[in-house]
Design an enzyme around this catalytic site. Structure first.
Site, PDB file in Angstrom:
ATOM      1  N   HIS A   1      42.841 -19.940  53.181  1.00 32.22           N
ATOM      2  CA  HIS A   1      42.222 -18.797  52.511  1.00 32.22           C
ATOM      3  C   HIS A   1      41.558 -17.834  53.497  1.00 32.22           C
ATOM      4  O   HIS A   1      41.776 -16.620  53.454  1.00 32.22           O
ATOM      5  CB  HIS A   1      41.199 -19.324  51.505  1.00 32.22           C
ATOM      6  CG  HIS A   1      40.642 -18.296  50.590  1.00 32.22           C
ATOM      7  ND1 HIS A   1      39.489 -17.598  50.872  1.00 32.22           N
ATOM      8  CD2 HIS A   1      41.073 -17.834  49.393  1.00 32.22           C
ATOM      9  CE1 HIS A   1      39.240 -16.766  49.874  1.00 32.22           C
ATOM     10  NE2 HIS A   1      40.176 -16.897  48.963  1.00 32.22           N
TER      11      HIS A   1
ATOM     12  N   SER B   1      40.382 -12.351  45.699  1.00 33.38           N
ATOM     13  CA  SER B   1      40.145 -12.683  47.109  1.00 33.38           C
ATOM     14  C   SER B   1      41.036 -11.878  48.040  1.00 33.38           C
ATOM     15  O   SER B   1      40.650 -11.561  49.153  1.00 33.38           O
ATOM     16  CB  SER B   1      40.461 -14.155  47.370  1.00 33.38           C
ATOM     17  OG  SER B   1      39.381 -14.969  47.041  1.00 33.38           O
TER      18      SER B   1
ATOM     19  N   ASP C   1      34.098 -16.886  54.836  1.00 31.65           N
ATOM     20  CA  ASP C   1      35.212 -17.547  54.158  1.00 31.65           C
ATOM     21  C   ASP C   1      35.343 -18.971  54.692  1.00 31.65           C
ATOM     22  O   ASP C   1      34.344 -19.571  55.125  1.00 31.65           O
ATOM     23  CB  ASP C   1      36.500 -16.719  54.378  1.00 31.65           C
ATOM     24  CG  ASP C   1      37.447 -16.804  53.196  1.00 31.65           C
ATOM     25  OD1 ASP C   1      37.873 -17.925  52.876  1.00 31.65           O
ATOM     26  OD2 ASP C   1      37.764 -15.772  52.596  1.00 31.65           O
TER      27      ASP C   1
END
Ligand SMILES: *[C@@H]1O[C@H](CO)[C@@H](O)[C@H](O)[C@H]1NC(C)=O
Ligand SMILES: *[C@@H]1O[C@H](CO)[C@@H](O)[C@H](O)[C@H]1NC(C)=O
Ligand SMILES: *[C@@H]1O[C@H](CO)[C@@H](O)[C@H](O)[C@H]1NC(C)=O
Ligand SMILES: *[C@@H]1O[C@H](CO)[C@@H](O)[C@H](O)[C@H]1NC(C)=O
Ligand SMILES: *[C@@H]1O[C@H](CO)[C@@H](O)[C@H](O)[C@H]1NC(C)=O
Ligand SMILES: *[C@@H]1O[C@H](CO)[C@@H](O)[C@H](O)[C@H]1NC(C)=O
Ligand SMILES: *[C@@H]1O[C@H](CO)[C@@H](O)[C@H](O)[C@H]1NC(C)=O
Length: 780
Positions: free
Chosen positions: A227, A570, A153
């Site tokens: 994220h 996600s 990520d």
């Protein structure tokens, strides 16, 4: 030709003097090409291929971007098209392709672009919300303490409380990874007994964009985006009481699904140059393959990859698919996000059958911020904006307050620069969804001097609500409500409104429902494999955040939060990765296929009202959005039977796929008689264009608690077909025993709609266990 003669002939090729621009190419050898070489020999081999193309050894060395040893058998190099084509002519080279920039990005596309309703945390591990069962499973799995989950990520924020290692035991002995400190403004990255390893991968990115701009991102595993911190803490964050986003929303204990599992952070996604964080990030294939290469060698047990492409990429040219295939060969479970390109059909990414493909659905939490109108009408809007109004204010519709020159067809959209400050000052503005990011619309209202913001859904969004952290008091309403509010504005001289303070509501019904944005089947790469596999929470999920990013990711947003709410497949993927980690802890011997089978056959298709899971617009959901259903990790601990599959089965599958993914680009020796793709031992069944009868073979393995058991077959066939199993009774007399059966699917005579999928399921049950598989069939 043997390898030496190929190499010789290569050396004798005229030196390539192409002036064409060099780009990153991925060169992949066949599955059997690598052999059991020592690692440095592999790199030498890669060098010798390049040397044969380049003028000097120096040039050859400089052109090698990465030499892969575990994720694929191949390398990434800077090549001209000529050089690439020369390489692709070699017999042992399976494929050579240019790795396009922008091919992959994290699956929270532009983070706040979509919609939502609620989030779960406490209940994330349990479909039926029984905390005792929850704890029971966690205890059985020792909270996943010896399991290592690799997260590919944008890095992680190591100082987050979610990554505290307080009270954790020593790092598992099996761990072989490292902790790169990198360079950042926060004293570099550091690991502990929770985050036991971290690495970052920049070469692919820098070959294309040049040196990383350190005002945009940092050469360190540190996450400046949010994220990666969010996904990693969803997998294995510690239990943090009183965590909440934005001063009070979703207050409660934040916890990853496997709170004592270890994390290994692989940063392969980076800021896009000259773009805002809200534009998302980009992940280069060469970097991701290098990350997967290391993750496999480091000894991760599970990989969580919330990254994908919006394009359909054949497996053999999809770095995630090929890397995952080798991960599975090494018995690593790989969970990936299904994509955020719904509700259009046929939009899935990450559909390889050795990957667990995860779609996104809602949880039973809502954030109500009602809108009160001057006439007393009230609408149940939602938001996670923490600001409040003190009194009623004039309410205007964006279309009526734009500056001259804004095109009629976009005047309701509150696009940047479109609102007139004279007409907006001191007012609440209603804007419609459609073009542009939702948080940017709120930003525009604020810029023009508005005091409040109402976001109305477009007809396409229906009544599924968008929960954002806006920069001013705000709420979001569904399409039907937006129409009524507009009617009020038009019907009165001095329309007024008040946005009430938002509050969190639990036990919201119905939940789950499918997120409108979640990508849908059919699986266009191979309609013989039903995808997605499973659904998990992906709407308005609370998890840890990077302190270097704001909750809205807007440049103007100066807020910093420890926890934030985000949406996307996600967010769903790490939930399933966590469940896989716990299953791995309980059943260390299970293959990745067995773990997926357990999760899939125990998933559930009903919501908390006892009704079938619906789409966000109220329509009935189907396996093309939720796969086998909503995950239930507790049930998956003890599934009764599993559909197992090996690496070799996946290679045979690749031989059989009819869409050009056959042996040409695999260089695996496919057998003379190639089994049909439908015969891959998958825990679900898809049959496109059924004409007459199809017979598929499946094998189940007894993993139940009793050695002696008898299972019988039941089915609810899709409309227009009949389904039968032979035999329809399976007797087991020991644990680990395998039994095979065939399923005969027959098109019934009579009228039917062509090429329209119908859905159903079949189940093996012994009265205690229910091993359920979804099916999708379209008739020719
Ligand atoms: C196979 O590889 C060649 C060259 O490497 C490429 O042009 C072709 O598109 C590939 N085919 C598939 C189906 O990936
Ligand atoms: C680096 O990023 C900053 C902030 O986005 C930008 O202003 C600057 O122009 C960038 N520098 C280069 C060389 O791209
Ligand atoms: C970003 O913008 C700066 C300044 O305008 C420019 O010099 C640089 O080349 C840009 N970078 C990229 C990668 O486009
Ligand atoms: C709005 O109309 C203009 C021209 O009238 C057109 O070019 C544009 O694509 C339209 N935009 C949208 C979002 O429909
Ligand atoms: C599990 O694996 C261990 C070590 O590889 C082996 O000794 C054991 O027999 C396996 N158990 C089962 C049930 O397969
Ligand atoms: C493999 O695919 C190519 C092109 O799609 C086709 O021409 C060839 O016949 C296929 N080979 C096999 C063994 O299916
Ligand atoms: C179905 O199969 C029959 C017999 O093989 C054939 O005649 C018919 O054209 C097929 N129908 C379709 C729609 O493919």
């Amino acid at each position: 030709m043997n390898k030496i003669s190929i190499l010789l002939s290569l050396f004798l090729l005229p030196l390539l003097a192409s002036s064409a621009q060099k780009q990153v190419y991925i060169v992949r050898f066949g599955e059997d090409g690598g052999g059991e070489k020592v690692l440095h020999e592999i790199e030498d081999t890669h060098h010798s291929y390049l040397q044969s193309l380049k003028e000097s050894e120096e040039e050859a060395r400089a052109s090698l971007v990465y030499s892969y040893k575990h994720s694929i058998n191949g390398f990434a190099a800077m090549l001209t098209p000529d050089q690439a084509s020369k390489l692709s002519e070699l017999e042992e080279v399976a494929s050579v392709y240019k790795s396009e920039p922008g091919k992959y990005s994290a699956h929270t596309t532009r983070s706040w672009q979509f919609v939502g309703l609620e989030e779960t945390h406490k209940k994330k591990m349990s479909g039926d919300g029984d905390d005792d069962d929850d704890d029971d499973m966690l205890v059985k799995a020792s909270y996943g303490k010896d399991v290592i989950v690799g997260v590919l990520d944008s890095g992680a924020w190591p100082e987050s409380k979610s990554f505290s290692d307080e009270g954790m035991g020593p790092v598992p002995k099996s761990w072989k990874g490292i902790c790169q400190t990198g360079v950042d403004d926060y004293n570099g990255f550091h690991c502990n007994k929770k985050i036991i390893g971290a690495r970052y991968y920049l070469k692919g990115y820098e070959q294309y964009y040049g040196h990383l701009n350190v005002s945009e991102d940092c050469p360190s595993p540190r996450d400046l985006d949010g994220h990666g911190t969010h996904t990693a803490s969803t997998v294995a964050g510690r239990r943090v009481p009183e965590a909440s986003a934005l001063g009070g929303f979703a207050r409660g204990t934040a916890s990853g699904g496997a709170p004592l599992a270890r994390l290994a952070i692989y940063k392969a996604c980076w800021a896009i140059p000259n773009a805002t964080k809200a534009d998302g990030n980009t992940c280069f294939e060469a970097d991701m393959l290098a990350a997967m290469d290391d993750a496999i060698a480091d000894g991760v047990h599970v990989m969580s990859i919330s990254i994908g492409s919006t394009r359909t990429i054949p497996f053999t040219q999809d770095g995630i698919a090929m890397g995952a295939l080798n991960a599975v060969k090494n018995n690593v479970v790989v969970a990936c996000s299904a994509g955020n390109s719904g509700p259009t059909p046929g939009t899935l990414s990450n559909t390889a059958p050795w990957i667990i493909t995860v779609s996104a659905s809602s949880v039973d939490r809502a954030f109500f911020a009602p809108l009160l109108l001057g006439n007393g009408q009230e609408f149940l809007g939602q938001t996670v904006t923490p600001y409040k109004l003190e009194k009623m204010h004039p309410l205007v519709y964006a279309e009526d307050v734009v500056v001259p020159g804004v095109a009629k067809n976009v005047s309701s959209q509150c696009l940047l620069g479109s609102l007139s400050p004279e007409k907006v000052k001191g007012k609440i503005v209603m804007c419609m969804r459609g073009l542009g990011m939702r948080v940017e619309k709120g930003q525009e209202v604020k810029r023009a001097g508005g005091v409040g913001f109402v976001l109305g859904n477009s007809p396409a969004n229906g009544n599924e609500l968008a929960c954002d952290a806006h920069l001013l008091p705000a709420t979001a309403v569904g399409y039907d409500d937006a129409v009524k509010i507009l009617k009020y504005i038009k019907s009165t001289k001095n329309p007024m409104a008040f946005i009430k303070q938002a509050r969190t509501t639990l036990n919201y019904q119905p939940a789950p429902f499918m997120a409108a944005f979640t990508s849908r089947g059919p699986n266009v790469l191979d309609p013989n494999i039903l995808k997605p596999d499973i659904t998990a929470p992906g709407l308005n999920i609370l998890a840890a955040w990077s302190a270097a990013s704001s909750p809205s990711k807007l440049l103007e947003d100066k807020r910093s939060v420890d926890y934030n709410i985000d949406s996307g497949t996600s967010m769903a993927c790490p939930h399933v990765a966590a469940a896989a980690a716990l299953l791995k802890a309980i059943h260390p011997n299970w293959s990745s296929a067995a773990i997926r089978s357990a999760l899939m056959t125990t998933a559930w298709m009903k919501n908390n009202e006892g009704l079938p899971i619906s789409e966000s617009n109220g329509n009935l959901g189907t396996p093309f959005t939720y796969g086998s259903g909503h995950f239930r990790p507790i049930k998956a601990m003890d599934p009764g039977l599993v559909y197992d599959a090996s690496y070799n089965d996946y290679l045979l599958y690749l031989c059989s796929t009819s869409n050009g993914l056959n042996d040409t680009n695999l260089t695996f020796k496919c057998p003379k008689v190639i089994p049909s793709a439908a015969n891959l031992n998958y825990p679900s069944l898809a049959i496109p264009n059924l004409n007459g009868t199809v017979i598929v073979k499946r094998t189940v393995t007894n993993v139940g608690s009793s050695s002696k058991s008898a299972y019988f077959f039941t089915a609810k066939p899709p409309l227009g077909v009949s389904v039968k199993a032979t035999p329809n009774l399976l007797f087991f007399n020991r644990v680990g025993q395998k039994k095979s059966f065939t399923i005969t699917v027959r098109a019934r005579r009579g009228k039917h709609q062509k090429n329209v999928y119908g859905f159903g399921w079949y189940t093996w049950t012994d009265g205690h266990y229910y091993v359920r598989s979804p099916m999708a069939v379209s008739l020719a």
